[in-house]
Structure formats: C-alpha cells, structure tokens
Design an enzyme around this catalytic site. Structure first.
Site, PDB file in Angstrom:
ATOM      1  N   PRO A   1      -4.377   0.597  18.490  1.00  0.00           N
ATOM      2  CA  PRO A   1      -4.122   0.090  17.134  1.00  0.00           C
ATOM      3  C   PRO A   1      -4.269   1.134  16.027  1.00  0.00           C
ATOM      4  O   PRO A   1      -3.969   0.826  14.878  1.00  0.00           O
ATOM      5  CB  PRO A   1      -5.166  -1.019  16.976  1.00  0.00           C
ATOM      6  CG  PRO A   1      -6.258  -0.659  17.921  1.00  0.00           C
ATOM      7  CD  PRO A   1      -5.591   0.007  19.090  1.00  0.00           C
TER       8      PRO A   1
ATOM      9  N   HIS B   1       0.847  -1.188   0.000  1.00  0.00           N
ATOM     10  CA  HIS B   1       0.000   0.000   0.000  1.00  0.00           C
ATOM     11  C   HIS B   1       0.885   1.241   0.000  1.00  0.00           C
ATOM     12  O   HIS B   1       1.782   1.376   0.833  1.00  0.00           O
ATOM     13  CB  HIS B   1      -0.914   0.016   1.229  1.00  0.00           C
ATOM     14  CG  HIS B   1      -2.122  -0.857   1.074  1.00  0.00           C
ATOM     15  ND1 HIS B   1      -3.260  -0.687   1.826  1.00  0.00           N
ATOM     16  CD2 HIS B   1      -2.379  -1.890   0.247  1.00  0.00           C
ATOM     17  CE1 HIS B   1      -4.170  -1.590   1.473  1.00  0.00           C
ATOM     18  NE2 HIS B   1      -3.647  -2.332   0.514  1.00  0.00           N
TER      19      HIS B   1
ATOM     20  N   TYR C   1      -9.328   5.751   6.976  1.00  0.00           N
ATOM     21  CA  TYR C   1      -9.512   6.185   8.362  1.00  0.00           C
ATOM     22  C   TYR C   1     -10.549   7.304   8.372  1.00  0.00           C
ATOM     23  O   TYR C   1     -10.322   8.364   7.780  1.00  0.00           O
ATOM     24  CB  TYR C   1      -8.198   6.705   8.944  1.00  0.00           C
ATOM     25  CG  TYR C   1      -7.171   5.634   9.220  1.00  0.00           C
ATOM     26  CD1 TYR C   1      -6.946   5.187  10.519  1.00  0.00           C
ATOM     27  CD2 TYR C   1      -6.417   5.059   8.193  1.00  0.00           C
ATOM     28  CE1 TYR C   1      -5.999   4.212  10.791  1.00  0.00           C
ATOM     29  CE2 TYR C   1      -5.472   4.087   8.454  1.00  0.00           C
ATOM     30  CZ  TYR C   1      -5.269   3.669   9.753  1.00  0.00           C
ATOM     31  OH  TYR C   1      -4.331   2.693  10.012  1.00  0.00           O
TER      32      TYR C   1
ATOM     33  N   LYS D   1       1.108   0.209  15.008  1.00  0.00           N
ATOM     34  CA  LYS D   1       2.491   0.215  15.476  1.00  0.00           C
ATOM     35  C   LYS D   1       2.890  -1.008  16.309  1.00  0.00           C
ATOM     36  O   LYS D   1       4.077  -1.265  16.508  1.00  0.00           O
ATOM     37  CB  LYS D   1       2.748   1.480  16.302  1.00  0.00           C
ATOM     38  CG  LYS D   1       2.788   2.734  15.462  1.00  0.00           C
ATOM     39  CD  LYS D   1       4.101   2.870  14.742  1.00  0.00           C
ATOM     40  CE  LYS D   1       4.048   3.846  13.597  1.00  0.00           C
ATOM     41  NZ  LYS D   1       3.595   3.282  12.340  1.00  0.00           N
TER      42      LYS D   1
ATOM     43  N   TYR E   1       3.636   6.867   9.902  1.00  0.00           N
ATOM     44  CA  TYR E   1       2.876   5.666   9.528  1.00  0.00           C
ATOM     45  C   TYR E   1       3.785   4.619   8.905  1.00  0.00           C
ATOM     46  O   TYR E   1       3.636   3.414   9.181  1.00  0.00           O
ATOM     47  CB  TYR E   1       1.755   6.038   8.572  1.00  0.00           C
ATOM     48  CG  TYR E   1       0.655   5.003   8.512  1.00  0.00           C
ATOM     49  CD1 TYR E   1      -0.511   5.140   9.274  1.00  0.00           C
ATOM     50  CD2 TYR E   1       0.759   3.875   7.709  1.00  0.00           C
ATOM     51  CE1 TYR E   1      -1.512   4.193   9.225  1.00  0.00           C
ATOM     52  CE2 TYR E   1      -0.231   2.923   7.654  1.00  0.00           C
ATOM     53  CZ  TYR E   1      -1.378   3.082   8.420  1.00  0.00           C
ATOM     54  OH  TYR E   1      -2.368   2.135   8.380  1.00  0.00           O
TER      55      TYR E   1
END
Length: 391
Positions: A293, A72, A201, A297, A385
C-alpha cells in the site's frame, strides 16, 4: 440467466465496470458474495489518482466525491527530522490526487447501479467459471440457497486474490511473480483532525510511519510493525507514542491525539499473475495483481484494468474488431509493472528491513536526499504517485 458481461465481485472495480458498460449500452450482471452492508463498510484504499478521479466524473459517479473528497496537491517526506514537500501540480502539469475512501466510492457506484444499471446480486457466491475457452462462458453461483448459472459472452473476475476467477486459468499457462515483505502496517482510525493537511511519509530508524486521513475530522495513521503483529497487543498510548517518535521534526510540528476507533494489521506483498486473460475470461484488480500500500496503487490499478476492458469491448461493438480485447493482458500489464516498480521503490526507500545493514540505511537516506535536491527525481516520484496513463 443470460447477459453480455458477467462480473464477479462488487468492489470498486466490478461496480465501475458495470457503470461503464451501462453507459455504453452493454448489459451486465454483477455477482457479489458478501452483503451490501459489508461491501459499503470494508476499509480499504483512500487515495484516488488523477486518472481515477477523471474516470469517476466521466462515468457520472463523481458528484459526492466533488463535495466531500479532499484534493491533495502534494505529499510530505520526512527523514532525519527533516521535511520535504513534493508539489504534484508543479511537477506534473497540474495533476493531483483525491482523498476519498474506497467505501465511499462503492456506496456511490452501488446507488447508481441499483437505480439505473443491470442486476447487482448480493450474497451471490461465485462457485466456478466454466467454459472460458468457449464462445459462451458461464459462472456457476449460489444465491438464496440454490445454485444457478449465469451465461455470458465475457466474464470479468474482479473477485480479489481469493476469488474463483483466477483458478479458471490453467496452471500450465500461468506465471506468478511475487514478493512477501517481513513487515506489515498497523493501521488506526482516530476521531481527531489530521495533524497535517497532506499525507506524510516518514522514514525512521525505528520503522516507517504514515499520516493520512479519511475526512477533516478523522485521521488514518500507520506504523510499520513485524508481519506477525497482533493489533490488539498495542495500547492506544503506545501507538500514539510511537507515531510521535517516527513523525518527529526539527520544528514545532505536533501530532494530534484522539480516540482510536479501529486497529488492524495489513500484510505487505507484491504479486502479479500473467496472463490477465484466458479465452473470454478477463482478470482485473486483486484477482491479477497486488501491490504494497505504500504507493497507493491498488484501487487505481483495478480502475485502469476495467477501463481498458470497457474500451476494448466498446471498440469491438463499434468496429467488429477484437484487436483491443486480444491486447487486454499486454496493455494492462505494462501499467501494472510500472505500478509494481513504483510501489517497490517507495516501500524499500521508506521501510526499515529487519535484516538491513547500516550501509542500506544510509542508502535510503541518500535516495530521499536525491528527491529533495533533484527536480528530475522529484518529478519521477510525482508522476508515479499521481498515476500512470491508462491504456
């Protein structure tokens, strides 16, 4: 039994550490309290940072990941029915993430360990770590109905929050930092193709939602719910309806529905135990730290810990210097706290606190607007990220 490194826990951290040590010519024994089927099927994380992907490949554990993992190159943020894509490679010099479930990582590493590595004992319950301050620490454990002792030069506790390793650190030396959030995630697995090709998100006045996936045909989705929620109290139709509301956009995007095969509620908390080392006992992964979550990580932090330990032990083997081993806790905690900060920022930006005021709600939108309009803010998110440097 005698070995150089006794590893408690056959999750991804313990298994990867055993692999790294094997490749460096250092012997180890892995003790796992559960059976193999449980380890290979427990659902956990699914996002691998660039550094984790690189480590697995270098360790010889990346062949199936390369075939079946889903690279991704970004995520999508949704708020106020708007959509904003964060392009990772463009912002980080080419870094990305991989969707490849923890269960699959464990399967790959277990197969390698059983074929090439040292002993991996399933249903071997660690009872205590003894002599951590001595040159010969040991692990007392129960296996096949009898107690035994594994004598080691070093012990690495990869046995999670409820394991015995951390309890061997004297309370007088321990410092704990934690936060418990008043909400959790209702997560589902569904036999339906993902409704978007990257993770989504979503911040919504009704609460957070996440669209994720396990494969091209299996979706993984989450809803923010009160912390004491019973997953069984939600019908399949109610879950899909609520996901549709929270993921709604102003264009013609549509949510794909399908049979739900699993429901569970994940609590949300932040936790750090300092130090991560006591004598010849080293803590790794959830034994030392937990992150909500939202930032993906947890598994990646555990990988960073065991890579740091393996490098330090190899350095001692090659040079005779324990300098890197002595710095283990400090080295790991720098990365841990950056990950805690990132996960906290993501969590508070996207979730609806039940006691939040209208002012705080507007601040969330302002933070998301900033990411959508500032390359600097967007880059900070992308760098966090895709992963902080290991070591």
């Amino acid at each position: 039994m005698r070995t150089t490194v006794g590893i408690i826990g056959a999750g991804p951290a313990g298994l990867l550490l055993a692999r790294l040590l094997h490749n460096a010519g250092i012997d180890s024994v892995v003790l796992e309290s559960r059976d193999r089927a449980y380890v290979e099927h427990r659902q956990r994380a699914g996002i691998l940072e660039q550094g984790t992907v690189d480590v697995l490949r270098a360790a010889g554990a990346g062949e199936r990941m390369a075939r079946e993992g889903l690279r991704h190159d970004g995520i999508e943020l949704r708020f106020d029915r708007r959509r904003h894509r964060v392009d990772f490679p463009a912002l980080t010099g080419g870094r990305s993430v991989m969707v490849y479930a923890q269960t699959e990582v464990c399967k790959d590493l277990i197969a390698l360990q059983l074929e090439e590595g040292g002993p991996l004992l399933f249903e071997a319950e660690a009872l205590a770590v003894e002599g951590a301050e001595s040159d010969r620490p040991s692990i007392r454990f129960r296996h096949q109905g009898r107690e035994d002792v594994l004598e080691c030069d070093y012990v690495v506790g990869c046995d999670g929050f409820w394991g015995v390793a951390r309890t061997a650190v004297p309370a007088s030396l321990s410092r704990v930092f934690e936060r418990t959030y008043p909400f959790g995630w209702l997560g589902i697995l569904a036999d339906v193709a993902p409704s978007h090709d990257e993770l989504v998100y979503a911040r919504h006045d009704r609460g957070f939602a996440l669209l994720s996936m396990r494969s091209p045909s299996v979706s993984r989705l989450y809803l923010q719910v009160p912390a004491d929620t019973d997953a069984g109290a939600w019908s399949d139709e109610e879950i899909w309806d609520e996901l549709e509301r929270r993921l709604e956009t102003a264009d013609d995007w549509a949510l794909h529905r399908g049979p739900i095969t699993q429901k569970s509620v994940t609590p949300m908390r932040s936790y750090v135990h300092e130090p991560m080392r006591h004598g010849r006992l080293f803590l790794a992964g959830d034994a030392a730290h937990i992150v909500p979550p939202t930032g993906a990580k947890g598994l990646n932090l555990a990988v960073g810990d065991v890579v740091t330990f393996a490098r330090a032990l190899v350095h001692e083997k090659e040079t005779g210097s324990a300098e890197l081993l002595d710095a283990y806790s400090e080295t790991c905690l720098r990365r841990v706290w950056q990950a805690e900060r990132f996960s906290y920022d993501m969590t508070t930006m996207l979730h609806r606190d039940p006691d939040a005021t209208a002012f705080e709600g507007r601040l969330q939108l302002a933070r998301l607007d900033r990411i959508g309009s500032s390359r600097a803010a967007e880059t900070d998110l992308a760098e966090g990220y895709t992963g902080f440097p290991i070591g």
